[in-house]
Design a protein around this motif. Structure first.
Motif, PDB file in Angstrom:
ATOM      1  N   TYR A 206      38.360  33.290  37.402  1.00 42.41           N
ATOM      2  CA  TYR A 206      37.309  34.299  37.244  1.00 42.41           C
ATOM      3  C   TYR A 206      37.616  35.596  38.000  1.00 42.41           C
ATOM      4  CZ  TYR A 206      32.563  36.289  37.550  1.00 42.41           C
ATOM      5  OH  TYR A 206      31.465  37.113  37.479  1.00 42.41           O
ATOM      6  N   SER A 254      29.417  33.990  41.761  1.00 45.27           N
ATOM      7  CA  SER A 254      28.338  34.911  41.389  1.00 45.27           C
ATOM      8  C   SER A 254      28.397  36.228  42.143  1.00 45.27           C
ATOM      9  CB  SER A 254      26.977  34.246  41.612  1.00 45.27           C
ATOM     10  OG  SER A 254      26.681  34.133  42.998  1.00 45.27           O
ATOM     11  N   ASP A 258      31.784  42.708  41.117  1.00 43.34           N
ATOM     12  CA  ASP A 258      30.661  43.574  40.768  1.00 43.34           C
ATOM     13  C   ASP A 258      30.658  43.763  39.252  1.00 43.34           C
ATOM     14  OD1 ASP A 258      28.860  45.631  40.279  1.00 43.34           O
ATOM     15  OD2 ASP A 258      29.356  46.715  42.120  1.00 43.34           O
ATOM     16  N   LEU A 259      29.777  43.057  38.582  1.00 45.28           N
ATOM     17  CA  LEU A 259      29.760  43.109  37.126  1.00 45.28           C
ATOM     18  C   LEU A 259      29.308  44.462  36.598  1.00 45.28           C
ATOM     19  CD1 LEU A 259      28.442  39.573  36.082  1.00 45.28           C
ATOM     20  CD2 LEU A 259      30.785  40.400  36.275  1.00 45.28           C
ATOM     21  N   ASN A 260      28.560  45.217  37.389  1.00 46.02           N
ATOM     22  CA  ASN A 260      28.167  46.563  36.961  1.00 46.02           C
ATOM     23  C   ASN A 260      29.395  47.464  36.840  1.00 46.02           C
ATOM     24  OD1 ASN A 260      25.418  45.926  36.881  1.00 46.02           O
ATOM     25  ND2 ASN A 260      25.181  46.366  39.060  1.00 46.02           N
ATOM     26  N   VAL A 262      32.512  46.376  36.331  1.00 42.70           N
ATOM     27  CA  VAL A 262      33.293  45.858  35.209  1.00 42.70           C
ATOM     28  C   VAL A 262      32.712  46.360  33.894  1.00 42.70           C
ATOM     29  CG1 VAL A 262      34.042  43.772  33.996  1.00 42.70           C
ATOM     30  CG2 VAL A 262      33.981  43.798  36.496  1.00 42.70           C
ATOM     31  N   ARG A 263      31.393  46.380  33.797  1.00 46.59           N
ATOM     32  CA  ARG A 263      30.726  46.762  32.547  1.00 46.59           C
ATOM     33  C   ARG A 263      31.044  48.203  32.150  1.00 46.59           C
ATOM     34  NH1 ARG A 263      26.359  44.857  33.974  1.00 46.59           N
ATOM     35  NH2 ARG A 263      26.544  42.819  32.969  1.00 46.59           N
ATOM     36  N   ALA A 270      32.552  41.986  30.974  1.00 44.43           N
ATOM     37  CA  ALA A 270      31.366  41.778  31.809  1.00 44.43           C
ATOM     38  C   ALA A 270      30.427  40.757  31.168  1.00 44.43           C
ATOM     39  CB  ALA A 270      30.646  43.097  32.044  1.00 44.43           C
ATOM     40  N   GLU A 271      30.290  40.850  29.842  1.00 46.76           N
ATOM     41  CA  GLU A 271      29.446  39.885  29.131  1.00 46.76           C
ATOM     42  C   GLU A 271      30.007  38.474  29.283  1.00 46.76           C
ATOM     43  OE1 GLU A 271      27.975  38.856  24.558  1.00 46.76           O
ATOM     44  OE2 GLU A 271      29.014  40.736  24.992  1.00 46.76           O
ATOM     45  N   MET A 273      31.967  37.352  31.690  1.00 40.72           N
ATOM     46  CA  MET A 273      31.895  36.904  33.085  1.00 40.72           C
ATOM     47  C   MET A 273      30.480  36.491  33.459  1.00 40.72           C
ATOM     48  SD  MET A 273      34.594  39.552  34.889  1.00 40.72           S
ATOM     49  CE  MET A 273      34.845  38.607  36.406  1.00 40.72           C
ATOM     50  N   CYS A 274      29.492  37.204  32.939  1.00 44.04           N
ATOM     51  CA  CYS A 274      28.103  36.789  33.141  1.00 44.04           C
ATOM     52  C   CYS A 274      27.866  35.430  32.497  1.00 44.04           C
ATOM     53  CB  CYS A 274      27.162  37.838  32.565  1.00 44.04           C
ATOM     54  SG  CYS A 274      25.408  37.443  32.774  1.00 44.04           S
ATOM     55  N   LEU A 314      21.234  40.249  37.836  1.00 49.55           N
ATOM     56  CA  LEU A 314      21.960  39.079  37.348  1.00 49.55           C
ATOM     57  C   LEU A 314      20.997  37.913  37.147  1.00 49.55           C
ATOM     58  CD1 LEU A 314      24.620  37.589  36.696  1.00 49.55           C
ATOM     59  CD2 LEU A 314      24.846  37.097  39.138  1.00 49.55           C
TER      60      LEU A 314
END
Length: 352
Positions: A206, A254, A258-260, A262-263, A270-271, A273-274, A314
């Protein structure tokens, strides 16, 4: 005359703990790569003949095999040691009870060598950061096997990036067995796994993904994932007994990316990974339900509250728009529905 050091295209790390009964099959399958690869066998404080077997292979193949002996630190510790010592351009972990398919392995190695040679000659601009291949669930008890592929996700044998991918099916996700990262990508991502902890392969598969700029998918059945032993970490009863470690790894995953961020560059990644966190939350939630104790119900609430406090955005996504929300249904009826759905999915997808 100066000797030129042999290029190692892939470093295979084989973490071993009391693996004497099955590690030979694994190592023999890797040796087919010859001097184009290196095999680091990490004896993680074994109390059986694992260390002697590792030394035997190093003695036979000193230009290919390195035997490393260290105090017991768990699977993650073995991966860390292999990554620390790796000299190969690419890096792959192969568990000591698993093995690689001979024909698929030959095709993968040939393709990696070709990319590296063409880059050196200036014929291509880059070498993929990540190769993705199929893996096979080999079920011991049922005597069956099941191939997991990614034909619907990645273009076949074309360099692509995360904006080119398709949608993952419910049963599809990128696990360690499918992935061959460039070694430098793992180091740049600062992949260091916690010791004395199971399920750390989730972190390995991940955390480096946002550092991957170029992906190459080969539709070959490379990795044989041997499951069915009663002591295996993915065995349901074993997983329930180690639920605290599953929760620990879920929390690490989790918050490690930082998924923001990545997005902004790779919304599809990002989708995914979420969704990956959602799967881990679902696994933890379901097995806490299966334990069926007040303490387990409390841990389930604490896990969800932890996500809520750490990252409310999240939490909302996990609770209301992904699979994991269905594993956190209120009341006893919600718990019964969750367990029934899990049992049905387990039969359909043949996971442990």
């Amino acid at each position: 005359m100066q000797n030129t050091k042999q290029t190692k295209y892939i470093t295979f790390t084989v973490p071993c703990y009391n693996s004497q009964d099955y590690m030979r099959r694994c190592i023999d399958s890797l040796l087919r790569g010859g001097e184009d690869v290196e095999i680091i066998i990490v004896d993680d404080g074994s109390t059986d003949a694992t260390g002697e077997i590792a030394d035997y292979y190093e003695g036979l193949y000193p230009d290919i095999v390195k035997a490393v002996h260290k105090p017991n630190g768990g699977h993650g510790s073995g991966v860390n040691k292999g990554l620390e010592l790796a000299e190969g351009i690419f890096f792959k972990v192969v568990d000591s009870d698993d093995w690689l398919d001979e024909g698929a392995y030959e095709k993968l190695l040939h393709r990696i060598k070709r990319f590296c040679t063409m880059r050196e000659a200036g014929l291509v601009g880059c070498v993929p950061d990540l190769f993705v291949c199929n893996y096979i669930y080999d079920h011991l008890e049922e005597g069956t096997s099941h191939v997991m592929h990614y034909r619907n996700v990645f273009p076949m044998e074309e360099i692509c990036d995360w904006n080119d991918i398709g949608r993952f099916h419910t049963s599809q996700y990128l696990i360690m067995h499918a992935l061959i990262f460039q070694t430098e990508v793992l180091r740049k991502a600062d992949v260091v796994l916690p010791e004395h902890t199971f399920y750390v392969d989730n972190i390995f598969a991940y955390k480096p993904l946002p550092y991957v700029k170029h992906i190459y998918y080969m539709d070959i059945d490379l990795y044989h994932y041997y499951i069915g032993r009663e002591d295996q970490s993915v065995n349901e009863k074993v997983l329930m007994s180690r639920i605290d470690q599953q929760i620990k790894v879920t929390k690490i995953v989790s918050r490690c990316v930082d998924l923001n961020e990545v997005r902004e560059e790779y919304p599809k990644l990002a989708e995914y990974m979420c969704r990956n966190i959602s799967i881990m939350m679902a696994i933890s939630s379901i097995h806490l339900l299966l334990i069926d104790s007040q303490e387990a119900y409390g841990k389930r609430r604490q896990l969800w509250n932890h996500i809520k406090e750490e990252n409310i955005r999240l939490y909302i996504r996990l609770k209301y728009t992904t699979l994991s929300g269905l594993t956190y249904l209120p009341g006893r009826l919600g718990g019964m529905l969750t367990k029934s759905g899990y049992r049905a999915a387990r039969k359909i997808y043949q996971f442990q």
